[in-house]
Design an enzyme around this catalytic site. Sequence first.
Site, mmCIF file in Angstrom:
data_model
loop_
_atom_site.group_PDB
_atom_site.id
_atom_site.type_symbol
_atom_site.label_atom_id
_atom_site.label_comp_id
_atom_site.label_asym_id
_atom_site.label_seq_id
_atom_site.Cartn_x
_atom_site.Cartn_y
_atom_site.Cartn_z
ATOM 1 N N HIS A 29 0.917 -1.255 0.123
ATOM 2 C CA HIS A 29 0.139 -0.035 0.093
ATOM 3 C C HIS A 29 0.992 1.316 0.019
ATOM 4 O O HIS A 29 2.007 1.409 0.519
ATOM 5 C CB HIS A 29 -0.749 0.015 1.422
ATOM 6 C CG HIS A 29 -1.967 -1.070 1.269
ATOM 7 N ND1 HIS A 29 -2.144 -2.303 1.540
ATOM 8 C CD2 HIS A 29 -3.453 -0.487 1.266
ATOM 9 C CE1 HIS A 29 -3.194 -2.822 1.377
ATOM 10 N NE2 HIS A 29 -4.056 -1.718 1.347
ATOM 11 N N ASN B 200 8.432 -4.141 2.326
ATOM 12 C CA ASN B 200 6.983 -3.942 2.837
ATOM 13 C C ASN B 200 6.840 -4.360 4.009
ATOM 14 O O ASN B 200 6.117 -3.463 4.909
ATOM 15 C CB ASN B 200 6.179 -4.774 1.820
ATOM 16 C CG ASN B 200 4.715 -4.419 2.041
ATOM 17 O OD1 ASN B 200 4.331 -3.267 2.278
ATOM 18 N ND2 ASN B 200 3.857 -5.373 2.031
ATOM 19 N N GLU C 90 13.755 15.046 -4.373
ATOM 20 C CA GLU C 90 13.246 15.947 -5.539
ATOM 21 C C GLU C 90 14.170 15.750 -6.862
ATOM 22 O O GLU C 90 13.649 15.745 -7.808
ATOM 23 C CB GLU C 90 13.545 17.650 -4.960
ATOM 24 C CG GLU C 90 12.370 18.093 -4.002
ATOM 25 C CD GLU C 90 12.572 19.492 -3.842
ATOM 26 O OE1 GLU C 90 13.360 20.257 -3.980
ATOM 27 O OE2 GLU C 90 11.541 20.215 -3.577
ATOM 28 N N ASP D 146 8.683 18.881 -7.122
ATOM 29 C CA ASP D 146 9.098 20.027 -6.133
ATOM 30 C C ASP D 146 8.253 19.921 -5.020
ATOM 31 O O ASP D 146 6.923 20.418 -5.066
ATOM 32 C CB ASP D 146 8.885 21.272 -6.834
ATOM 33 C CG ASP D 146 9.242 22.606 -6.177
ATOM 34 O OD1 ASP D 146 9.801 22.487 -4.782
ATOM 35 O OD2 ASP D 146 9.008 23.701 -6.612
ATOM 36 N N PHE D 147 8.593 19.405 -3.821
ATOM 37 C CA PHE D 147 7.802 19.276 -2.724
ATOM 38 C C PHE D 147 7.779 20.755 -2.070
ATOM 39 O O PHE D 147 8.670 21.382 -2.107
ATOM 40 C CB PHE D 147 8.577 18.130 -1.740
ATOM 41 C CG PHE D 147 8.315 16.826 -2.377
ATOM 42 C CD1 PHE D 147 7.347 16.122 -2.780
ATOM 43 C CD2 PHE D 147 9.704 16.303 -2.889
ATOM 44 C CE1 PHE D 147 7.262 14.946 -3.207
ATOM 45 C CE2 PHE D 147 9.739 15.249 -3.530
ATOM 46 C CZ PHE D 147 8.658 14.281 -3.674
ATOM 47 N N GLU E 182 14.358 21.390 3.144
ATOM 48 C CA GLU E 182 14.550 20.367 2.263
ATOM 49 C C GLU E 182 15.977 19.711 2.188
ATOM 50 O O GLU E 182 16.465 18.863 1.740
ATOM 51 C CB GLU E 182 14.125 20.862 0.852
ATOM 52 C CG GLU E 182 12.652 21.146 0.726
ATOM 53 C CD GLU E 182 12.231 21.644 -0.735
ATOM 54 O OE1 GLU E 182 13.223 22.099 -1.500
ATOM 55 O OE2 GLU E 182 11.105 21.535 -0.876
HETATM 56 MN MN MN Z 1 10.580 22.084 -3.064
#
Ligand code: MN
Length: 151
Positions: free
Chosen positions: A4, A35, A125, A131-132, A145
């Site tokens: 999941h 997992n 990233e 792009d978080f 980041e």
């Molecule tokens: Mn970012």
Amino acid sequence: DRGHLVPSADRTTSIKANSSTFVMTNMTPQTPELNQGPWEKLETYSRSMARRNNDLYIYTGGYGQKAKLRNTISVPTNFWKIIIVVPRGSQINSQTRVIAVDIPNIYGIKEKNWRDYRTTVRNIEQKTGYDFLSALPKDMQNVLETKIDSR
Ligand code: MN
């Protein structure tokens, strides 16, 4: 394993919410050792943080391709997870805890600790092209980041 992405145990407020995790678009091909090993342990740890009055923002997925199942389903080389831990009622700031892991989708890692796979969001990233935290100001993204969780 049919791993999941959103864990079943994270969606227990209703039968409908729980059933929504049992769809094939939420399944990813993971080795049983991943997992049932470090991946599961990190999910359990996440729920313990949520129970201790934290709101969690979680991104997760895979990248790379080490095989194809039935010529259609890609088997990622790696799975990653990013967890932003915000004490309930607080705002995200430069001290906010950020957990990022990048774990190889391989056999033989069942007893490994998820902490051994910690990395930066920036690294994920670069691996994924995403792009978080893009709704945050650039200087805040740079802080959050580029740090590696050490707790
Ligand atoms: Mn970012």
